[in-house]
Design a protein around this motif. Structure first.
Motif, short mmCIF file in Angstrom:
data_model
loop_
_atom_site.label_atom_id
_atom_site.label_comp_id
_atom_site.label_asym_id
_atom_site.label_seq_id
_atom_site.Cartn_x
_atom_site.Cartn_y
_atom_site.Cartn_z
N HIS A 18 0.81 -1.21 0.00
CA HIS A 18 0.00 0.00 0.00
C HIS A 18 0.85 1.26 0.00
O HIS A 18 0.31 2.36 -0.17
CB HIS A 18 -0.93 0.01 1.22
CG HIS A 18 -0.22 0.18 2.52
ND1 HIS A 18 0.49 -0.84 3.11
CD2 HIS A 18 -0.08 1.26 3.33
CE1 HIS A 18 1.03 -0.40 4.25
NE2 HIS A 18 0.70 0.87 4.40
N PHE A 21 3.11 3.03 -5.28
CA PHE A 21 2.17 3.33 -6.38
C PHE A 21 2.80 2.83 -7.68
O PHE A 21 3.92 3.22 -8.03
CB PHE A 21 1.90 4.83 -6.46
CG PHE A 21 0.85 5.20 -7.47
CD1 PHE A 21 -0.49 5.19 -7.13
CD2 PHE A 21 1.20 5.57 -8.76
CE1 PHE A 21 -1.47 5.54 -8.05
CE2 PHE A 21 0.24 5.92 -9.69
CZ PHE A 21 -1.10 5.90 -9.34
N ASP A 243 -1.75 0.21 -10.48
CA ASP A 243 -2.80 0.92 -9.76
C ASP A 243 -3.60 1.89 -10.60
O ASP A 243 -4.63 2.40 -10.15
CB ASP A 243 -2.18 1.71 -8.60
CG ASP A 243 -1.45 0.81 -7.61
OD1 ASP A 243 -2.10 -0.11 -7.09
OD2 ASP A 243 -0.24 1.02 -7.39
N THR A 499 -8.54 3.97 -11.66
CA THR A 499 -7.69 3.56 -10.55
C THR A 499 -8.34 2.40 -9.81
O THR A 499 -9.57 2.20 -9.89
CB THR A 499 -7.47 4.70 -9.54
OG1 THR A 499 -8.72 5.01 -8.89
CG2 THR A 499 -6.95 5.95 -10.21
N ARG A 500 -7.53 1.64 -9.09
CA ARG A 500 -8.09 0.63 -8.19
C ARG A 500 -8.81 1.36 -7.06
O ARG A 500 -8.48 2.50 -6.71
CB ARG A 500 -6.98 -0.25 -7.61
CG ARG A 500 -6.01 -0.84 -8.62
CD ARG A 500 -6.63 -1.77 -9.62
NE ARG A 500 -7.36 -2.87 -9.01
CZ ARG A 500 -8.00 -3.81 -9.70
NH1 ARG A 500 -8.01 -3.76 -11.03
NH2 ARG A 500 -8.64 -4.78 -9.09
N ASN A 502 -8.64 1.05 -3.98
CA ASN A 502 -7.87 1.33 -2.77
C ASN A 502 -6.97 2.57 -2.91
O ASN A 502 -6.25 2.93 -1.99
CB ASN A 502 -7.01 0.13 -2.37
CG ASN A 502 -5.96 -0.21 -3.42
OD1 ASN A 502 -6.14 0.08 -4.60
ND2 ASN A 502 -4.87 -0.82 -2.99
N VAL A 503 -7.02 3.23 -4.07
CA VAL A 503 -6.22 4.44 -4.31
C VAL A 503 -7.08 5.67 -4.03
O VAL A 503 -8.18 5.81 -4.56
CB VAL A 503 -5.68 4.49 -5.76
CG1 VAL A 503 -5.01 5.83 -6.04
CG2 VAL A 503 -4.72 3.34 -6.00
N LYS A 521 -2.62 4.76 -0.63
CA LYS A 521 -3.18 3.44 -0.96
C LYS A 521 -3.60 2.78 0.34
O LYS A 521 -2.82 2.69 1.28
CB LYS A 521 -2.14 2.58 -1.69
CG LYS A 521 -1.99 2.91 -3.16
CD LYS A 521 -0.94 2.03 -3.84
CE LYS A 521 -1.35 0.59 -3.91
NZ LYS A 521 -0.34 -0.27 -4.57
#
Length: 522
Positions: A18, A21, A243, A499-500, A502-503, A521
């Motif tokens: 996390h 990036f 990501d 983006t994912r 979690n970003v 993240k």
């Protein structure tokens, strides 16, 4: 023991994932020297490593950076910047026993002299064309004097070309500074295996903080890969290995988006889409000094402008990403843009204008050749089919991008596809394409449009310091262009980012700058 060590390393990587990036750069990166940050791939990378006097926020407002404040005097020709005293270069042994030092006004004097040095041959040297002189008044004061007022000058200074670099490190590496960059940015250079991977690490001595006073950046590292095609890049994103993906490529646009531009259900759970205006106008241009009757005719140029449905074009060919260009040349997102000054789809009017042209000239089957590149063939074929219904025959000629660029600049093409991405966020940059003193190949006026009233307003805008009055001047100029129809605006582009989930903290801006210092993240 070996198995245990491998297991621990694996857990450590997963635990710290996390903090890293990851993104792919399919166009590759040519240099990490900001003096050569011409392409978006290079700009994204150098933006993480370097700072300038000022910076642009997501609303295109110029904000302090290394300069904490400034004054503009001498009838808007002298800019005096007061610098922060807590900005340090990334560590390097050549700085001496402390391995670093703080940035001073002399560093900016050196960096600007380097930018204009013909031996360096920086593609960004033009940024200083309007500068008369610059100097370090003392360690904390840097002054720039212009030849004439230029309201967009602060915007120019936000470009990566104007970043500060340390003399002792640049001179130590020479040309190899491109791969051994030392700056002041939120991240510092770690490793570059060209064509494979590029790694930046967190700069623990970075000077900026967030609104709560927490030091930036939040991330520990940035990892960039170089898969050469967008399809492979998207596959890596879909699998969760990177990501972020920027832009909408034909290889995956229908996979991730509906025809209306919405995320498909199978991606909506794990992916966020961010979109907004991008300072890029896609258009078709006419060469106004041609001898061809079809190009010289204002009626035919207007018939082409009203003869196809831009909304339908964007839905079918771009999944709704992009704004149909019913305004002028200035794109949505810039002061001066006006949605009411352009052309809308009017098929009956288009037929009438073509019929009038035939009657006036005696040309029964008017033809016109549109030159494009393969990337935009689908757009040109769409327009070709639509205009055929009006009685105008459009032939589409496909040539390589380099050939189109050269032929367009030398006036060899009567009708061509083009685009203009802002060099700096001011409508003056767009209107410069229609100033008569900028005729190509010595300037960006590819259409050879000439209008005395336009030129007078363009010159008046240079010395107008009131931004609201200047924006009104820009709109009037844009309206004059559309009255003569030397172009066919197609669409104003949009930045689209995936983006994912979690970003967080990855914003969006109309210059498509990648800002990672505030990204987290989860």
């Amino acid at each position: 023991m070996a198995l245990l060590a491998m297991s621990c390393n694996s857990k450590s990587k997963i635990k710290n994932d996390h903090l890293v990036f990851k993104y792919n750069e399919h166009k590759n990166i040519g240099s990490l020297d900001p003096a050569f940050s011409k392409d978006i791939a290079d700009i994204w990378a150098t933006h993480q490593l370097f700072n300038g006097l000022v910076q642009m926020d997501d609303q295109l407002q110029v904000k302090p950076c290394i300069a904490k404040k400034w004054t503009i005097t001498d009838s808007a020709k002298t800019y005096t910047f007061l610098l922060r005293d807590d900005v340090f270069f990334h560590k390097h042994k050549n700085f001496g026993k402390d391995s670093t030092r703080n940035t001073t006004a002399s560093d900016f004097e050196y960096s600007f002299n380097r930018l204009k040095d013909k031996k360096i041959a920086s593609p960004g040297s033009w940024v200083l064309n309007k500068v008369e002189d610059f100097s370090a008044i003392n360690d904390s004061t840097f002054q720039i004097k212009l030849k004439q007022p230029f309201p967009a000058f602060l915007g120019l200074l936000t470009m990566k070309y104007c970043s500060v670099v340390p003399k002792e490190i640049v001179e130590h590496y020479g040309n190899d500074f491109r791969s051994h960059p030392i700056g002041t940015g939120p991240f510092k250079f770690k490793r570059w295996e060209e064509n494979l991977k590029l790694v930046f690490r967190r700069n623990n001595h970075y000077f900026e903080t967030d609104t709560q006073g927490q030091q930036l950046p939040y991330l520990e590292a940035i990892a960039i890969t170089f898969l050469p095609d967008k399809q492979s890049e998207f596959l890596q994103f879909a699998q969760g290995n990177i990501d972020f993906v920027s832009g909408l490529d034909g290889s995956y646009k229908d996979e991730i988006l509906t025809a209306e531009g919405q995320l498909r259900n199978n991606y909506a759970e794990n992916v966020n889409m961010i979109r907004g205006p991008y300072l890029n106008t896609e258009y078709l241009g006419f060469f106004m000094e041609t001898n061809l009757e079809t190009i010289k005719s204002l009626k035919l140029r207007k018939a082409i402008n009203v003869g196809f449905d831009r909304n339908k074009m964007m839905t079918y060919l771009r999944n709704g990403i992009g704004i149909p260009a019913n305004g002028g040349f200035i794109p949505k997102g810039l002061p001066g843009y006006d949605a009411a000054i352009g052309f809308s789809y009017q098929p009956e009017l288009a037929k009438q204008l073509v019929a009038e042209f035939k009657e006036e000239t005696g040309i029964e089957n008017p033809e016109i050749t549109l030159t494009t590149t393969s990337n935009y063939l689908s757009f040109c074929e769409f327009i070709q089919r639509e205009l055929q219904k009006t009685g105008l025959i459009v032939n589409v000629d496909v040539i390589p991008p380099s050939s189109l660029k050269d032929a367009k600049a030398s006036g060899q093409l009567d009708f061509f596809r083009a685009s203009w991405i802002a060099d700096y966020p001011d409508a003056e940059n767009y209107l410069s394409l229609y100033y008569s003193k900028n005729f190509a190949p010595n300037g960006p006026n590819y259409t050879h449009f000439k209008n005395v009233e336009f030129d007078n307003m363009y010159e008046a805008a240079y010395i107008e310091t009131n931004s609201k009055i200047r924006a009104k001047l820009y709109t009037k100029m844009d309206s004059l262009i559309m009255d003569s129809a030397p172009i066919v605006p197609l669409f104003y582009d949009e930045v689209v980012r995936f983006t994912r989930k979690n970003v967080t903290g990855l914003g969006i801006n109309a210059t498509n700058l990648l800002e990672l210092k505030s990204v987290k993240k989860q």
